[in-house]
Write a protein that holds these residues in place. Structure first.
Motif, PDB file in Angstrom:
ATOM      1  N   ASP A   4      -5.071   9.630 -10.373  1.00  0.00           N
ATOM      2  CA  ASP A   4      -4.149   8.941  -9.471  1.00  0.00           C
ATOM      3  C   ASP A   4      -2.766   8.763 -10.096  1.00  0.00           C
ATOM      4  OD1 ASP A   4      -5.967   8.643  -7.387  1.00  0.00           O
ATOM      5  OD2 ASP A   4      -6.795   6.796  -8.232  1.00  0.00           O
ATOM      6  N   ALA A  34       7.058   1.333  -5.264  1.00  0.00           N
ATOM      7  CA  ALA A  34       5.631   1.614  -5.101  1.00  0.00           C
ATOM      8  C   ALA A  34       5.058   2.408  -6.271  1.00  0.00           C
ATOM      9  CB  ALA A  34       5.386   2.369  -3.795  1.00  0.00           C
ATOM     10  N   LYS A  83       0.839  -1.198   0.000  1.00  0.00           N
ATOM     11  CA  LYS A  83       0.000   0.000   0.000  1.00  0.00           C
ATOM     12  C   LYS A  83       0.875   1.250   0.000  1.00  0.00           C
ATOM     13  CE  LYS A  83      -3.794  -2.280   2.489  1.00  0.00           C
ATOM     14  NZ  LYS A  83      -4.692  -2.363   1.332  1.00  0.00           N
ATOM     15  N   VAL A  84       0.364   2.299  -0.606  1.00  0.00           N
ATOM     16  CA  VAL A  84       1.092   3.560  -0.686  1.00  0.00           C
ATOM     17  C   VAL A  84       0.259   4.647  -0.015  1.00  0.00           C
ATOM     18  CG1 VAL A  84       2.254   5.197  -2.200  1.00  0.00           C
ATOM     19  CG2 VAL A  84       2.032   2.813  -2.901  1.00  0.00           C
ATOM     20  N   ASP A  85       0.893   5.414   0.843  1.00  0.00           N
ATOM     21  CA  ASP A  85       0.228   6.541   1.488  1.00  0.00           C
ATOM     22  C   ASP A  85       0.163   7.692   0.490  1.00  0.00           C
ATOM     23  OD1 ASP A  85      -0.593   8.712   2.990  1.00  0.00           O
ATOM     24  OD2 ASP A  85       0.583   8.138   4.760  1.00  0.00           O
ATOM     25  N   ARG A  86      -1.013   7.913  -0.086  1.00  0.00           N
ATOM     26  CA  ARG A  86      -1.145   8.934  -1.126  1.00  0.00           C
ATOM     27  C   ARG A  86      -0.823  10.325  -0.612  1.00  0.00           C
ATOM     28  NH1 ARG A  86      -4.056  12.434  -4.243  1.00  0.00           N
ATOM     29  NH2 ARG A  86      -4.361  11.920  -6.444  1.00  0.00           N
ATOM     30  N   GLN A  96      -0.945  -0.021  -5.913  1.00  0.00           N
ATOM     31  CA  GLN A  96      -1.662  -0.305  -4.671  1.00  0.00           C
ATOM     32  C   GLN A  96      -2.126  -1.760  -4.677  1.00  0.00           C
ATOM     33  OE1 GLN A  96      -1.873   1.573  -2.130  1.00  0.00           O
ATOM     34  NE2 GLN A  96      -2.283   3.722  -2.590  1.00  0.00           N
TER      35      GLN A  96
END
Length: 211
Positions: A95, A127, A60-63, A148
């Motif tokens: 995105d 990522a 997961k990537v912290d947007r 993601q």
């Protein structure tokens, strides 16, 4: 009176010895008390200590952190002398991060600034998935998409690594875009984490929900 009592066989109650005590019944434990050495079990009949420990492998990537890196990169690009008059910019498009400049060399330089900011904010370059620069009219365009979740292919690859190289008895289960790893021993789980961190994978991994 004492002589009369002795003649008649009377016994003074004060002189009577104590009567033999009757056997006492075992007291019943009161509410909230247990018999000595009593054992307890839960409703399932299983020992909770024997339950497997587990964690989830995710990607997961912290947007918000990516957005912070993008803003820092955009500020630097706007201020650096070598980006003057080359039409250089970096912005969001949905995105996807879009970088633009008037040459392939300059748009790659924008990407380099962006990647530097990502690393400083603790975001793995694995990522993001970056395209090759493409000409678009008089400028070059480069896109970077966030990756993601684990793809089915990557999840199967990770499960195979754990099965082939990890401690015996460790189990894996693919659930959506995550992989559950479980074992009786927490030490085995730590060994799996170390194994995956050292594996050559093209995806950023995080290990969460340790229990």
């Amino acid at each position: 009176r004492d002589r009369r009592a002795r003649r008649c066989g009377w016994k003074d109650s004060k002189s009577a010895g104590p009567s033999r005590a009757t056997s006492r019944a075992r007291p019943t434990p009161g509410p909230g008390r247990q018999e000595p050495f009593a054992t307890r079990s839960d409703d399932t009949g299983e020992d909770p200590a024997m339950a497997d420990s587990s964690f989830d492998v995710v990607s997961k990537v912290d947007r918000q952190e990516v957005d912070n890196a993008l803003n820092q990169a955009a500020k630097e690009v706007s201020q650096r002398y070598d980006f003057k008059n080359v039409g250089a910019s970096i912005t969001w498009s949905g995105d996807t991060v879009v970088m633009v400049a008037n040459s392939e060399e300059r748009v790659k330089a924008v990407l380099d600034v962006f990647e530097t900011k990502l690393v400083k904010r603790g975001i793995s370059l694995k990522a993001i998935e970056t395209s090759d620069p493409k000409p678009s009219g008089k400028e070059y365009r480069l896109e970077a998409a966030l990756k993601q979740g684990l793809s089915s292919e990557n999840a199967k690859k990770i499960a195979k690594i754990v099965r082939d190289e990890g401690p015996k008895g460790v189990k894996t289960q693919i659930t959506g875009d995550e992989l559950r790893v479980s074992a009786k021993s927490r030490d085995d789980l730590q060994s799996v984490i170390a194994l995956l961190k050292g594996s050559d994978l093209d995806v950023a991994l995080q290990f969460v929900n340790y229990r």
